[in-house]
Design a protein around this motif. Structure first.
Motif, mmCIF file in Angstrom:
data_model
loop_
_atom_site.group_PDB
_atom_site.id
_atom_site.type_symbol
_atom_site.label_atom_id
_atom_site.label_comp_id
_atom_site.label_asym_id
_atom_site.label_seq_id
_atom_site.Cartn_x
_atom_site.Cartn_y
_atom_site.Cartn_z
ATOM 1 N N ASN A 210 0.979 -1.194 0.235
ATOM 2 C CA ASN A 210 -0.181 0.132 0.453
ATOM 3 C C ASN A 210 0.769 1.130 0.449
ATOM 4 O O ASN A 210 2.357 0.926 -0.346
ATOM 5 C CB ASN A 210 -0.907 0.144 1.526
ATOM 6 N N VAL A 211 0.342 2.434 0.014
ATOM 7 C CA VAL A 211 0.886 3.523 -0.217
ATOM 8 C C VAL A 211 0.820 4.644 1.616
ATOM 9 O O VAL A 211 -0.689 4.410 1.921
ATOM 10 C CB VAL A 211 0.814 4.883 -1.205
ATOM 11 N N TYR A 212 1.659 5.284 1.541
ATOM 12 C CA TYR A 212 1.601 6.528 3.588
ATOM 13 C C TYR A 212 1.666 7.674 2.988
ATOM 14 O O TYR A 212 1.964 7.918 2.139
ATOM 15 C CB TYR A 212 1.951 5.280 4.322
ATOM 16 N N LEU A 213 1.191 8.483 3.610
ATOM 17 C CA LEU A 213 1.146 9.030 3.361
ATOM 18 C C LEU A 213 0.892 10.121 4.782
ATOM 19 O O LEU A 213 0.206 10.318 5.548
ATOM 20 C CB LEU A 213 0.500 9.884 2.673
ATOM 21 N N CYS A 214 2.470 10.665 5.387
ATOM 22 C CA CYS A 214 2.244 11.018 6.663
ATOM 23 C C CYS A 214 2.623 12.550 6.313
ATOM 24 O O CYS A 214 3.205 13.237 5.904
ATOM 25 C CB CYS A 214 4.056 10.573 7.193
ATOM 26 N N CYS A 215 1.721 13.185 7.336
ATOM 27 C CA CYS A 215 0.969 14.578 7.609
ATOM 28 C C CYS A 215 2.038 14.988 8.689
ATOM 29 O O CYS A 215 1.415 15.556 9.183
ATOM 30 C CB CYS A 215 -0.265 14.587 7.609
ATOM 31 N N ASP A 216 3.864 15.058 7.980
ATOM 32 C CA ASP A 216 4.371 15.314 9.510
ATOM 33 C C ASP A 216 4.245 17.008 9.027
ATOM 34 O O ASP A 216 4.772 17.094 7.639
ATOM 35 C CB ASP A 216 5.924 14.634 8.916
#
Length: 555
Positions: A210-216
């Protein structure tokens, strides 16, 4: 090519259609036109296809387009279906897990893919068509158009200048399109203030799907699993940083240390810095020139819709241009390309910009609000499901164009894409519906004879356009052996999806366009009127009834 223009006598190359650009959109259009028997010349500035990864997401609509040009089986091995998208808070909490588990169009809604490998399949597919030719290392320097066609000049290998004469030109030459700029067509929108560095790594060091988008807020990043063991990381380039600085080994190591326990043990494929733009051309057609793909619209990557919007252009324009080039429809049909595509391209740009703001809010307080809202959604299951099942994605729906509009009926299926379930043929084979239809118009009738209610002249007109006529029955009724007129295809609804679709609307016949959008609906007693109205909307020419079919049905 038939033209009386003097340039035709002097041109080095002639064609019905010249396609500028050998990216995915240009390749898809060339395949569709080649499949329809149109003479095509494709021109590419580079000496070969681009080999570095760009887009990483291909959706169900795009796979359906690839299916329509007969190449989906070669493309599927380079995809990962059911690719989920997960948004993470800075502390790693998943606040949105988008699971695209619907397949109403025959394919997984979201799929990861390796674009260069899929582009290569599309290019190799052109070898099937004797009337399609691709020229690399050709740099177009100028062009002109007149009432009969388009003339252009290009610099070939070793600086040799060559000329081309064609009836139509499709510009798929990217966001910096020479063709669009030469026509002085506006390209309004914004450029994002921050760039992103993209790092592709072989032998995926994480291995998680899958794909992860980290809102850092310190440095947002993306981690995406791709087919064939490739991992993509994307990091925001912060103010004051340069591509040269981030490319230094020690700085790359610092970036990868955010996501890997051992940033030194990686197999780097390549790295590139990208700028995200959100821009839309003022118009998609100028007489005999049409814009498609990035030449017509560009958008941020966050919903993976740049590639897919371009493929929608190809699906919409390909069959229309084939009809016009073959003399089966008038040029007014080409006006419907912009009518149908521009508004939806704008909607996808807006969605992509919004997704980017979720990942990296312009203001710190907006990130706090986002996290709070994500907690609240846990107590609103229906609202949360709306987002997690991607129901927010604007599906193309045309209110005007090459269709028979029903302006006072918001629930009409006209202007929407038809479903693609599996069906059973009379030979006992289970196939996807589009494989039965082929790249053609289709009359899909639930239970009834699709020819009943049509005059012999109407049937002839549609057969000249390559239409097929399909009677759908519950699968068990196929064994009854009912007789149907010659040329009518009987299929069994083995999943109940077609019965459910027709049960939602007060109609029993759907007239499908080659791009699988519903052009008109009717019942047997009104099919004649619907037929005439759709032929008029298509600007079908009188000589259409005397021409060969647009494309043969897929066997």
């Amino acid at each position: 090519m038939n033209t009386s223009h003097p340039d035709h006598l002097q041109a080095d190359y002639t064609a019905d259609v010249v396609v500028i650009g050998a990216g995915p959109v240009g390749l898809a259009i060339a395949n569709y036109l080649g499949q329809a028997g149109v003479q095509v010349l494709q021109i590419e500035k580079l000496d070969q296809l681009i080999d570095y990864p760009r887009a990483i997401g291909i959706d169900d609509e795009s796979l359906r387009t690839v299916q329509a040009i007969g190449l989906v089986e070669q493309v599927l091995p380079h995809t990962t279906p059911w690719h989920a998208m997960r948004f993470l808070t800075p502390k790693g909490r998943c606040f949105a897990d988008i699971q695209p588990m619907t397949d109403e169009f025959g394919w997984s809604r979201r799929n990861a893919f390796i674009q260069p490998q899929v582009d290569a399949v599309l290019y190799q597919g052109l070898a099937r068509f004797a009337k399609v030719r691709t020229l690399f290392s050709r740099d177009v320097v100028e062009f002109q158009q007149d009432e009969q066609g388009v003339s252009l000049r290009m610099n070939g290998p070793e600086g040799r200048q060559q000329s081309v004469r064609a009836r139509y030109l499709v510009a798929c030459d990217g966001g910096n399109s020479l063709i669009r700029r030469s026509l002085d067509i506006s390209f309004e929108g914004k450029t994002a203030p921050n760039q992103w560095i993209v790092i592709d790594i072989a032998n995926d060091p994480l291995g998680t799907p899958n794909v992860y988008l980290c809102c850092d807020p310190v440095r947002p990043y993306v981690s995406a699993a791709l087919p064939h063991g490739v991992r993509r990381f994307e990091f925001m380039v912060m103010p004051g940083e340069t591509e040269a600085q981030l490319s230094q080994p020690e700085n790359l190591r610092k970036l990868l240390a955010k996501v890997l326990p051992d940033p030194d043990r990686v197999e780097l494929i390549r790295k590139r810095v990208y700028t995200h733009n959100a821009r839309l051309a003022g118009r998609f057609r100028d007489k005999r020139v049409l814009l498609a793909g990035d030449a017509a619209h560009i958008m941020p990557v966050w919903q993976g819709q740049g590639y897919n919007s371009g493929m929608r252009d190809a699906s919409n324009l390909g069959w229309k241009l084939a009809l016009v080039a073959k003399g089966l429809a008038g040029e007014a049909l080409l006006d419907t390309y912009e009518q149908e595509r521009r508004d939806h391209a704008k909607a996808m740009i807006d969605l992509s910009v919004l997704a980017g703001h979720v990942l990296a809010p312009p203001k710190r307080w907006q990130g706090t609000l986002r996290d709070g809202v994500s907690w609240a959604l846990n107590y609103l299951p229906a609202v949360k499901r709306y987002f997690l099942e991607m129901r927010f994605k604007p599906m193309p729906q045309y209110a005007k164009g090459a269709l028979v509009a029903e302006p006072n009926n918001k629930a009409t299926p006209v202007g929407r894409m038809f479903i693609q379930p599996k069906v059973v043929t009379e030979a006992g084979e289970t196939r996807l519906l589009d494989d039965v239809i082929g790249s053609n118009f289709a009359f899909i009738a639930w239970g009834s004879d699709p020819l009943w209610g049509l005059s012999a002249e109407q049937v002839q007109a549609w057969r000249a356009l390559g239409a097929c006529f399909i009677q759908v029955l519950p699968q068990v009724q196929l064994q009854a052996g009912r007789e149907v007129p010659d040329g009518v295809i009987r299929v069994g609804d083995c999943s109940g999806r077609l019965k459910e679709w027709f049960g939602r609307f007060p109609v029993s016949i759907a007239l499908l366009r080659p791009d699988r959008f519903v052009g008109a609906v009717a019942i047997p007693q009104t099919i004649g009127q619907a037929s005439d109205a759709l032929l008029q909307a298509l600007a079908a020419t009188p000589q259409a009834t005397q021409q060969a079919p647009l494309a043969a049905k897929v066997a």
